[in-house]
Design a protein around this motif. Sequence first.
Motif, mmCIF file in Angstrom:
data_model
loop_
_atom_site.group_PDB
_atom_site.id
_atom_site.type_symbol
_atom_site.label_atom_id
_atom_site.label_comp_id
_atom_site.label_asym_id
_atom_site.label_seq_id
_atom_site.Cartn_x
_atom_site.Cartn_y
_atom_site.Cartn_z
ATOM 1 N N THR A 158 22.404 46.251 59.862
ATOM 2 C CA THR A 158 23.681 46.951 59.931
ATOM 3 C C THR A 158 23.445 48.406 59.574
ATOM 4 O O THR A 158 22.874 48.716 58.524
ATOM 5 C CB THR A 158 24.715 46.342 58.969
ATOM 6 O OG1 THR A 158 24.968 44.987 59.336
ATOM 7 C CG2 THR A 158 26.021 47.126 59.025
ATOM 8 N N SER A 207 23.414 52.657 61.610
ATOM 9 C CA SER A 207 23.720 53.542 62.724
ATOM 10 C C SER A 207 23.113 53.029 64.025
ATOM 11 O O SER A 207 22.094 52.328 64.029
ATOM 12 C CB SER A 207 23.202 54.949 62.439
ATOM 13 O OG SER A 207 21.792 54.994 62.552
ATOM 14 N N THR A 208 23.735 53.423 65.128
ATOM 15 C CA THR A 208 23.234 53.040 66.439
ATOM 16 C C THR A 208 21.859 53.647 66.699
ATOM 17 O O THR A 208 20.985 53.005 67.299
ATOM 18 C CB THR A 208 24.236 53.467 67.522
ATOM 19 O OG1 THR A 208 25.462 52.751 67.320
ATOM 20 C CG2 THR A 208 23.714 53.160 68.914
ATOM 21 N N GLY A 262 27.427 51.216 65.128
ATOM 22 C CA GLY A 262 28.542 52.131 64.932
ATOM 23 C C GLY A 262 29.775 51.794 65.748
ATOM 24 O O GLY A 262 29.800 50.858 66.545
ATOM 25 N N LYS A 264 33.698 53.741 67.357
ATOM 26 C CA LYS A 264 34.626 54.861 67.538
ATOM 27 C C LYS A 264 35.917 54.276 68.081
ATOM 28 O O LYS A 264 36.352 54.568 69.193
ATOM 29 C CB LYS A 264 34.031 55.902 68.497
ATOM 30 C CG LYS A 264 34.764 57.233 68.461
ATOM 31 C CD LYS A 264 34.582 57.948 67.142
ATOM 32 C CE LYS A 264 35.423 59.216 67.080
ATOM 33 N NZ LYS A 264 35.290 59.886 65.762
ATOM 34 N N GLN A 317 34.593 55.442 55.597
ATOM 35 C CA GLN A 317 33.217 54.954 55.752
ATOM 36 C C GLN A 317 33.210 53.482 56.164
ATOM 37 O O GLN A 317 32.721 52.611 55.453
ATOM 38 C CB GLN A 317 32.448 55.164 54.447
ATOM 39 C CG GLN A 317 32.319 56.629 54.065
ATOM 40 C CD GLN A 317 31.787 56.825 52.667
ATOM 41 O OE1 GLN A 317 30.688 57.319 52.462
ATOM 42 N NE2 GLN A 317 32.576 56.443 51.676
ATOM 43 N N CYS A 324 32.711 51.106 59.877
ATOM 44 C CA CYS A 324 32.348 51.194 61.296
ATOM 45 C C CYS A 324 33.471 50.744 62.207
ATOM 46 O O CYS A 324 33.541 51.173 63.366
ATOM 47 C CB CYS A 324 31.090 50.371 61.558
ATOM 48 S SG CYS A 324 31.185 48.670 60.989
ATOM 49 N N GLU A 370 30.601 59.038 65.956
ATOM 50 C CA GLU A 370 31.076 58.456 64.701
ATOM 51 C C GLU A 370 31.012 59.502 63.587
ATOM 52 O O GLU A 370 29.984 60.128 63.365
ATOM 53 C CB GLU A 370 30.221 57.239 64.342
ATOM 54 C CG GLU A 370 30.784 56.411 63.218
ATOM 55 C CD GLU A 370 30.052 55.088 63.063
ATOM 56 O OE1 GLU A 370 30.716 54.072 62.809
ATOM 57 O OE2 GLU A 370 28.819 55.070 63.203
ATOM 58 N N PHE A 388 32.338 58.880 60.162
ATOM 59 C CA PHE A 388 32.145 58.188 58.885
ATOM 60 C C PHE A 388 32.716 59.009 57.731
ATOM 61 O O PHE A 388 32.077 59.246 56.709
ATOM 62 C CB PHE A 388 30.671 57.852 58.657
ATOM 63 C CG PHE A 388 30.446 56.375 58.442
ATOM 64 C CD1 PHE A 388 30.904 55.457 59.367
ATOM 65 C CD2 PHE A 388 29.771 55.907 57.329
ATOM 66 C CE1 PHE A 388 30.704 54.094 59.188
ATOM 67 C CE2 PHE A 388 29.570 54.541 57.129
ATOM 68 C CZ PHE A 388 30.040 53.636 58.070
ATOM 69 N N SER A 423 27.765 49.248 70.083
ATOM 70 C CA SER A 423 28.196 48.799 68.754
ATOM 71 C C SER A 423 27.401 47.598 68.272
ATOM 72 O O SER A 423 27.594 47.158 67.133
ATOM 73 C CB SER A 423 29.690 48.471 68.765
ATOM 74 O OG SER A 423 30.458 49.654 68.772
#
Length: 488
Positions: free
Chosen positions: A238, A240-241, A263, A265, A293, A295, A391, A393, A463
Amino acid sequence: MSSQDTVPGIRKSLLIDGELVATERVITSINPATGEVVGYAPDADVTHAEAAVAAARRAFDNTDWSTNVDLRVRCLDQLHQALLDNVEEMRELTIAEVGATRQLTYANQLAAPIEIVRYYADLLRSYPMTEDIGEIEIRGQKHRRWIEKESAGVVAAITAYNYPNQLALAKLAPALAAGCTVVLKGSPDTPLITQLLGEIIANHTDIPAGVVNILSSSEIAVGEVMTTHPDVDVVTFTGSTVVGKKIMAAASDTLKRVFLELGGKSALIVLDDADLQMAAQFAAFSICAHAGQGCALTTRMLVPRDKHDEVAQLVSAFLQRVPFGDPSDPKTYMGPLITEKQRDKVDGMVQRAVAAGATLVTGGEKVSPGFFYKPTLLAGVDPDSEIAQDEVFGPVLALIPHDGDDDAVRIANNSAFGLSGGVISSDEERAIAVGRRIRTGTFSINGGNYFTPDVPFGGYKESGIGREMGTAGLEEFLELKTFAAAAS
């Protein structure tokens, strides 16, 4: 009494092969609400990572953990009780190290994650590990077929900083229920809470040595060992992309099973028949949950063009009333960002959005001491702009006008991500119809809450891959073996 007064100051132990192992090198953990030192976590190196993988491999290959369902149920029951018994220590450490508000520790930061363990202990009691698919005749011979579900093997689990208890237990509990052994690495930004979990497992459960190994490390090489080691069968990550793509590529050389929760959006679509007051309040308090913060938070708010300015005023008013500050205060709704670096990133994106033509309605300011950022609303946002595509965050909401349901769906799907979303309308059937057109893994209708242990969570597109929680979360850690026996 503040959280700092009751938090243990220093922890210097990794959990490897059933032993709490000290390290000379440490990670300094910083309280994001004050900038002060919380304590010092062990900083594992490659040698520790290799030892942890070896221990997990031995425990999987040489013990009955993977086949002894009764033992796994008992150990999960013990873990659940141990977490409850130690919940106050976990709470104070989560507040101090993560910057989570006290309110949130009674929900998704702590209380809800603990119940994930309870859920999988109960699911394991009834989950069918064998499936009969019947008898068939082929060329005059009858054949009986069935499927058995087996543990996938050694799991490398890597988690992010934002919800460390949730992320760790959403990986650990189903992996253990499935009979896997685990090497878990927490984020170097929140290492103490992860190591406390290791101590609880070592001191208060009968989980055999090597079944669970817990590391904290600032070394990229430690993660590389976990994701490339030939003795690791499954990688679950888990974060960031960008990092997720690198992990997927690294794991490909040994064809590991990879689960990625990355991530988002997500878009909150407001239809023309919506209660604007309710929509504005929901959007404002959602974007401020854990200082943005998260996702799956709805960071884009899509509103009818002729109601854009009215909604901007309503959302701004709610954002200005969000109580933020000391996360240990029960009245605080929003705490700090995790680091100064993250706050600078958020502020930079806001400043670039304004330079690109968005209107700063409220917020856009750093607050010290600590790493706080005022709840922020950007209006008139171009749906193709950085602030609408990337993103953030942080507690930053992008308000985007739309020209009807079809246009709103188009804008919502105009994203590399597909994690979550929501729609607000006075007509539930209309809202559901819109939701079915959005390419995301989860979706909320009029504020509906899908985030519970029995519900699969994950996304489409960039995602991620796979699902956490629910029955699907258990099955991420199971292999299917098909049997056929010639009938006599």
